[in-house]
Write an enzyme that holds these catalytic residues in place. Structure first.
Site, PDB file in Angstrom:
ATOM      1  N   GLY A  50       0.817  -1.166  -0.060  1.00  0.00           N
ATOM      2  CA  GLY A  50      -0.238   0.169   0.044  1.00  0.00           C
ATOM      3  C   GLY A  50       1.080   1.100   0.009  1.00  0.00           C
ATOM      4  O   GLY A  50       1.863   1.357   0.826  1.00  0.00           O
ATOM      5  N   ALA A  51       0.742   2.148  -0.835  1.00  0.00           N
ATOM      6  CA  ALA A  51       1.503   3.093  -1.124  1.00  0.00           C
ATOM      7  C   ALA A  51       1.764   4.160   0.095  1.00  0.00           C
ATOM      8  O   ALA A  51       2.987   4.174   0.525  1.00  0.00           O
ATOM      9  CB  ALA A  51       1.167   4.040  -2.256  1.00  0.00           C
ATOM     10  N   GLN A 201      -5.180  -9.436  -2.242  1.00  0.00           N
ATOM     11  CA  GLN A 201      -5.271  -8.591  -1.074  1.00  0.00           C
ATOM     12  C   GLN A 201      -6.777  -8.343  -0.631  1.00  0.00           C
ATOM     13  O   GLN A 201      -7.106  -7.905   0.101  1.00  0.00           O
ATOM     14  CB  GLN A 201      -4.577  -7.297  -1.619  1.00  0.00           C
ATOM     15  CG  GLN A 201      -3.070  -7.502  -1.729  1.00  0.00           C
ATOM     16  CD  GLN A 201      -2.547  -7.645  -3.057  1.00  0.00           C
ATOM     17  OE1 GLN A 201      -3.183  -8.378  -3.997  1.00  0.00           O
ATOM     18  NE2 GLN A 201      -1.600  -7.104  -3.404  1.00  0.00           N
ATOM     19  N   ASP A 242      -1.217   4.429  -6.540  1.00  0.00           N
ATOM     20  CA  ASP A 242       0.252   4.261  -6.101  1.00  0.00           C
ATOM     21  C   ASP A 242       0.883   5.354  -6.836  1.00  0.00           C
ATOM     22  O   ASP A 242       1.989   5.930  -6.209  1.00  0.00           O
ATOM     23  CB  ASP A 242       0.683   2.787  -6.439  1.00  0.00           C
ATOM     24  CG  ASP A 242       0.328   1.804  -5.795  1.00  0.00           C
ATOM     25  OD1 ASP A 242       0.883   1.235  -4.884  1.00  0.00           O
ATOM     26  OD2 ASP A 242      -0.734   1.233  -5.951  1.00  0.00           O
TER      27      ASP A 242
END
Length: 351
Positions: A50-51, A201, A242
């Protein structure tokens, strides 16, 4: 701490604890990291993903690098080397480089000191973490107002892809934070969760987060998404990002582009939720965004069982690029960008 404000990233004075996302939902295992190399490995190996979460984790990694150089004469060069290792851990999420640049600024301000500025680095990393949590909450409020204005008062269903909740951020979440907030106020009645292959995910992480909040959900394979949208109850596809290029093209988890095409055909609105740190105005369009590819073995196995023949090639990109023309709104902590274009993105980010 409420369920929506917990974090999978915990600083413990001289070490960093991460909830190992590879082992969810079967096990909740925390890993203790004590070096910048540990942190770079954890990012690369998908312990954390996750960014926003990657950026926060990398910031704490710089702190660990500084702690391990206390008392060393050439500490500055060694911590810079740690920053370079952290930057090389994942290539696509721009939040990683944004957070490391903030940490390096603190480092540069003390480069002539006898010891690394550990206290100042801890403070900056904590600030990055706290800002992300606050930004997520603001995004939720802005997004709910937008959805109410565009979709009316009646409760509706939404679809999401990958994981963009507390696990992927400093707490609460971007796209999933919006969904959780919408469910808590009765606006969102059901969430369609895409599995998100090959790391699953959606199945493992998003379903886990929603179920612990008692939010109604159903899990589906990505190939069922268009069929679900065709039924007419899904009003919004809500995803994270992202990296967002200057023209509004969005790099997000592989499969997002396909979902956006299906959404446009079926009249489903597309919302991208991302902090300002996800914008990269040095990248003119999505075609210039570096897209990470991972080992083909990840899609050739289910667990430890090989499901594909030997001696074949595999294409395993982690992200795809969704053109700005397929996006209805981008929500940041600063406001809402409707029908994103290069001009309104520039004005939104820089003003």
């Amino acid at each position: 701490m409420s369920k929506t404000s917990w974090s999978a990233i915990c600083w413990r004075n001289v070490s960093l604890s991460l909830l190992d996302q590879r082992r969810l939902p079967a096990e909740e295992v925390w890993l203790e990291l004590t070096s910048a190399q540990d942190v770079a490995d954890a990012i690369r190996d998908m312990v954390v993903r996750g960014a926003p979460a990657i950026g926060i984790t990398a910031a704490y990694g710089v702190v660990l690098g500084a702690i391990n150089q206390k008392g060393q004469q050439k500490w500055y060069g060694m911590v810079v080397r740690d920053i370079e290792q952290l930057a090389a851990s994942r290539p696509t999420a721009v939040n990683l480089f944004w957070a490391l640049e903030r940490m390096k600024t603190v480092l540069d301000n003390a480069r002539d000191e006898a010891s690394p500025p550990v206290a100042a680095l801890i403070e900056e990393a904590r600030l990055i973490h706290e800002e992300d949590c606050a930004n997520n909450q603001r995004m939720s409020a802005l997004a709910l107002s937008t959805m109410q204005h565009m979709s009316g008062e009646d409760p509706f269903s939404v679809m999401t892809h990958c994981n963009t909740g507390a696990l992927a951020t400093g707490g609460h979440g971007t796209a999933l934070g919006i969904i959780k907030a919408g469910a808590s106020c009765g606006m969102i009645e059901h969430v369609h969760v895409n599995e998100t292959r090959p790391w699953m995910q959606g199945a493992r992480l998003t379903s886990w987060e929603l179920s612990r909040e008692n939010i109604p959900l159903s899990l589906n394979v990505e190939s069922a998404a268009a069929l679900i949208m065709s039924k007419g109850n899904v009003k919004w596809l809500i995803v994270g990002a992202d990296r967002i290029a200057a023209n509004g093209d969005v790099a997000n988890k592989i499969g997002t582009y396909t979902l956006a095409i299906a959404a446009r055909y079926h009249g489903v609105k597309v919302m991208v939720a991302a902090p300002l740190s996800s914008f990269d105005l040095t990248i003119q369009s999505g075609g210039d965004i570096p897209v990470e590819e991972r080992a083909g073995e990840e899609i050739m196995y289910q667990g430890n069982t090989r499901i594909a023949p030997e001696n074949i090639n595999a294409f395993n990109p982690v992200f795809d690029i969704t053109p700005a023309a397929l996006i209805d709104v981008i929500v940041t902590e600063k406001g809402v960008i409707a029908q994103p274009t290069q001009d309104n993105i520039k004005n939104h980010v820089r003003v």
